[in-house]
Write a protein that holds these residues in place. Structure first.
Motif, mmCIF file in Angstrom:
data_model
loop_
_atom_site.group_PDB
_atom_site.id
_atom_site.type_symbol
_atom_site.label_atom_id
_atom_site.label_comp_id
_atom_site.label_asym_id
_atom_site.label_seq_id
_atom_site.Cartn_x
_atom_site.Cartn_y
_atom_site.Cartn_z
ATOM 1 N N PHE A 150 -3.307 -7.957 -6.084
ATOM 2 C CA PHE A 150 -4.262 -8.608 -6.983
ATOM 3 C C PHE A 150 -5.533 -8.960 -6.247
ATOM 4 C CE2 PHE A 150 -6.049 -12.009 -9.635
ATOM 5 C CZ PHE A 150 -5.992 -11.396 -10.879
ATOM 6 N N PHE A 151 -6.646 -8.846 -6.931
ATOM 7 C CA PHE A 151 -7.980 -9.126 -6.410
ATOM 8 C C PHE A 151 -8.028 -10.554 -5.841
ATOM 9 C CE2 PHE A 151 -12.471 -10.305 -6.862
ATOM 10 C CZ PHE A 151 -13.144 -9.151 -6.491
ATOM 11 N N GLY A 152 -8.460 -10.657 -4.595
ATOM 12 C CA GLY A 152 -8.585 -11.972 -3.978
ATOM 13 C C GLY A 152 -7.275 -12.573 -3.519
ATOM 14 N N ALA A 153 -6.229 -11.768 -3.416
ATOM 15 C CA ALA A 153 -4.935 -12.285 -2.965
ATOM 16 C C ALA A 153 -5.094 -12.988 -1.617
ATOM 17 C CB ALA A 153 -3.934 -11.140 -2.844
ATOM 18 N N ALA A 154 -4.563 -14.198 -1.542
ATOM 19 C CA ALA A 154 -4.680 -15.011 -0.327
ATOM 20 C C ALA A 154 -3.629 -16.110 -0.388
ATOM 21 C CB ALA A 154 -6.078 -15.630 -0.234
ATOM 22 N N PRO A 155 -3.290 -16.681 0.756
ATOM 23 C CA PRO A 155 -2.250 -17.722 0.744
ATOM 24 C C PRO A 155 -2.644 -18.972 -0.012
ATOM 25 C CG PRO A 155 -3.281 -17.548 2.910
ATOM 26 C CD PRO A 155 -3.749 -16.380 2.122
ATOM 27 N N ASP A 156 -3.955 -19.159 -0.231
ATOM 28 C CA ASP A 156 -4.425 -20.360 -0.913
ATOM 29 C C ASP A 156 -5.308 -20.042 -2.113
ATOM 30 O OD1 ASP A 156 -6.492 -19.276 0.516
ATOM 31 O OD2 ASP A 156 -7.181 -21.169 1.412
ATOM 32 N N CYS A 157 -5.205 -18.834 -2.669
ATOM 33 C CA CYS A 157 -6.056 -18.503 -3.811
ATOM 34 C C CYS A 157 -5.661 -19.339 -5.025
ATOM 35 C CB CYS A 157 -6.010 -17.005 -4.129
ATOM 36 S SG CYS A 157 -4.404 -16.349 -4.585
ATOM 37 N N THR A 158 -6.595 -19.517 -5.926
ATOM 38 C CA THR A 158 -6.365 -20.383 -7.081
ATOM 39 C C THR A 158 -5.301 -19.822 -8.006
ATOM 40 O OG1 THR A 158 -8.633 -21.200 -6.988
ATOM 41 C CG2 THR A 158 -7.474 -21.460 -9.076
ATOM 42 N N PHE A 159 -5.339 -18.529 -8.262
ATOM 43 C CA PHE A 159 -4.328 -17.894 -9.110
ATOM 44 C C PHE A 159 -2.991 -17.923 -8.367
ATOM 45 C CE2 PHE A 159 -2.553 -13.669 -10.729
ATOM 46 C CZ PHE A 159 -1.983 -14.245 -11.851
ATOM 47 N N THR A 160 -2.034 -18.661 -8.886
ATOM 48 C CA THR A 160 -0.803 -18.908 -8.127
ATOM 49 C C THR A 160 -0.036 -17.631 -7.822
ATOM 50 O OG1 THR A 160 0.384 -19.388 -10.193
ATOM 51 C CG2 THR A 160 -0.576 -21.253 -9.011
ATOM 52 N N LEU A 161 -0.034 -16.676 -8.744
ATOM 53 C CA LEU A 161 0.705 -15.444 -8.490
ATOM 54 C C LEU A 161 0.007 -14.564 -7.462
ATOM 55 C CD1 LEU A 161 1.949 -14.526 -12.085
ATOM 56 C CD2 LEU A 161 3.030 -15.946 -10.336
ATOM 57 N N GLY A 162 -1.298 -14.790 -7.268
ATOM 58 C CA GLY A 162 -2.020 -14.072 -6.218
ATOM 59 C C GLY A 162 -1.479 -14.408 -4.839
ATOM 60 N N ARG A 163 -0.938 -15.603 -4.687
ATOM 61 C CA ARG A 163 -0.348 -15.993 -3.402
ATOM 62 C C ARG A 163 0.900 -15.170 -3.118
ATOM 63 N NH1 ARG A 163 -0.574 -22.387 -5.080
ATOM 64 N NH2 ARG A 163 -2.793 -22.394 -5.644
ATOM 65 N N ASP A 164 1.672 -14.885 -4.177
ATOM 66 C CA ASP A 164 2.857 -14.036 -4.005
ATOM 67 C C ASP A 164 2.455 -12.613 -3.624
ATOM 68 O OD1 ASP A 164 4.413 -16.183 -4.695
ATOM 69 O OD2 ASP A 164 4.884 -15.481 -6.720
ATOM 70 N N HIS A 165 1.362 -12.136 -4.206
ATOM 71 C CA HIS A 165 0.895 -10.792 -3.842
ATOM 72 C C HIS A 165 0.497 -10.749 -2.367
ATOM 73 C CE1 HIS A 165 1.015 -8.747 -7.674
ATOM 74 N NE2 HIS A 165 0.416 -9.760 -8.274
ATOM 75 N N TYR A 166 -0.187 -11.781 -1.904
ATOM 76 C CA TYR A 166 -0.577 -11.823 -0.493
ATOM 77 C C TYR A 166 0.665 -11.834 0.401
ATOM 78 C CZ TYR A 166 -2.388 -13.490 3.955
ATOM 79 O OH TYR A 166 -2.695 -13.618 5.292
ATOM 80 N N ALA A 167 1.648 -12.632 0.038
ATOM 81 C CA ALA A 167 2.873 -12.707 0.839
ATOM 82 C C ALA A 167 3.592 -11.358 0.856
ATOM 83 C CB ALA A 167 3.786 -13.802 0.299
ATOM 84 N N THR A 168 3.555 -10.656 -0.269
ATOM 85 C CA THR A 168 4.166 -9.322 -0.315
ATOM 86 C C THR A 168 3.415 -8.354 0.594
ATOM 87 O OG1 THR A 168 4.933 -9.682 -2.587
ATOM 88 C CG2 THR A 168 4.822 -7.405 -1.819
ATOM 89 N N GLU A 169 2.091 -8.416 0.558
ATOM 90 C CA GLU A 169 1.306 -7.585 1.464
ATOM 91 C C GLU A 169 1.708 -7.841 2.918
ATOM 92 O OE1 GLU A 169 -2.908 -7.366 -1.087
ATOM 93 O OE2 GLU A 169 -2.852 -8.265 0.906
ATOM 94 N N GLU A 170 1.856 -9.111 3.271
ATOM 95 C CA GLU A 170 2.213 -9.458 4.647
ATOM 96 C C GLU A 170 3.595 -8.923 5.006
ATOM 97 O OE1 GLU A 170 0.098 -11.301 7.070
ATOM 98 O OE2 GLU A 170 -1.034 -10.154 5.582
ATOM 99 N N ARG A 171 4.522 -8.954 4.058
ATOM 100 C CA ARG A 171 5.869 -8.412 4.308
ATOM 101 C C ARG A 171 5.799 -6.905 4.550
ATOM 102 N NH1 ARG A 171 10.518 -11.676 4.624
ATOM 103 N NH2 ARG A 171 12.405 -10.425 4.316
ATOM 104 N N ILE A 172 4.950 -6.227 3.773
ATOM 105 C CA ILE A 172 4.792 -4.785 3.951
ATOM 106 C C ILE A 172 4.163 -4.483 5.311
ATOM 107 C CG2 ILE A 172 3.584 -2.739 3.090
ATOM 108 C CD1 ILE A 172 3.893 -3.958 0.256
#
Length: 283
Positions: A105-127
């Protein structure tokens, strides 16, 4: 299962994954369709369905054997979605998958406002940590969802203030994904921010949809209290209501603004804008 195609596509029974699978088939690319229900997989030549479950590595790992490139569509919204993603990424790495193309998701980050964007960032890190090659497709808000935001009274409600977003058509995301999957090695290590051609406010979206549908649609900028109250009637769990509301507050915070050239760079075509999208048959 190593005699199956080395390109695997998840989510083919859904809209985005189905678009990608069909476009790959039309281009003559053999693929295996990783699905939870073989009966829901699209019937495509050289695209056998194989059962997987993101949360079940015992089922998923054999299905992933022999896969070189995996198109991983993010799982349906669920409280344990991140754990499902982790299990599937780990199963893919254990099976020897070489490259994961993930819909983030656009702007995925550990502290992004969109809560599900944080999960996307964490998934990226796992990959990233899995050791596989990767390409991340960070799509903005779907243009396709805009017509569904208005209630029966024709009002789009949300605490987005006068913020804007570079919303993108799902068709453009699919075309971008296919461009990557046709030659994945060229795109290894890249993160693409997939947007439409312009920033759009919800007030402007309401104006365009009014003209295109003949239905009077307006935008009401809710307070946070109004936003949570108006969604309480759906009976959804608290984490999901927070995710819904945070979509709008992310727009208000400016985190979904900023068109990019990545769709054109990948596909050679300009992305669809709101005015053009609103004239398409689905409306």
């Amino acid at each position: 299962m190593t005699d199956l195609p080395g390109l695997a596509v998840t989510g083919s029974s859904g809209v985005l994954g189905g678009m990608v699978a069909r476009q790959l088939a039309e281009a003559g690319f053999p693929q295996r369709l990783l699905v939870r229900d073989a009966g829901r997989a699209p019937e495509l030549d050289t695209a056998p369905p194989v059962l997987v479950s993101y949360a079940d590595p015992v089922l998923s790992r054999p299905a992933l054997e022999g896969v070189k490139t995996l198109f991983m569509v993010s799982a349906a919204e669920a409280e344990d979605r991140l754990q499902q993603h982790y299990a599937f990424v780990d199963a893919a790495a254990a099976a020897g998958v070489q490259h994961i193309v993930y819909t983030s998701f656009f702007g995925a980050a550990p502290d992004c406002t969109f809560t599900l964007g944080r999960d996307h960032y964490a998934t990226e890190e796992r990959i990233r940590a899995s050791g596989t090659a990767f390409t991340f497709l960070r799509n903005n808000f779907y243009l396709d969802f805009l017509p569904t935001l208005a209630g029966e009274d024709g009002v789009i409600r949300g605490p987005a203030r006068d913020g804007v977003m570079a919303a993108v058509a799902r068709e453009d995301i699919a075309r971008s994904a296919v461009a990557v999957l046709r030659d994945p090695a060229v795109h290894a290590g890249f993160t693409y921010n997939l947007t439409g051609p312009e920033d759009i406010s919800l007030a402007r979206a309401a104006e365009v949809l009014t003209r295109s549908t003949g239905r009077t649609i307006t935008y009401h900028d809710e307070t946070l209290e109004e936003a949570y109250s108006s969604r309480a009637s759906y009976g959804a769990p608290a984490w999901l209501v927070k995710a819904w509301v945070s979509t709008y507050t992310a727009i208000a915070a400016g985190e979904l603004a900023g068109p990019t050239s990545d769709v054109r760079g990948l596909t050679g075509q300009d992305p669809i804008g709101l005015e053009e999208f609103a004239k398409l048959p689905q409306l």
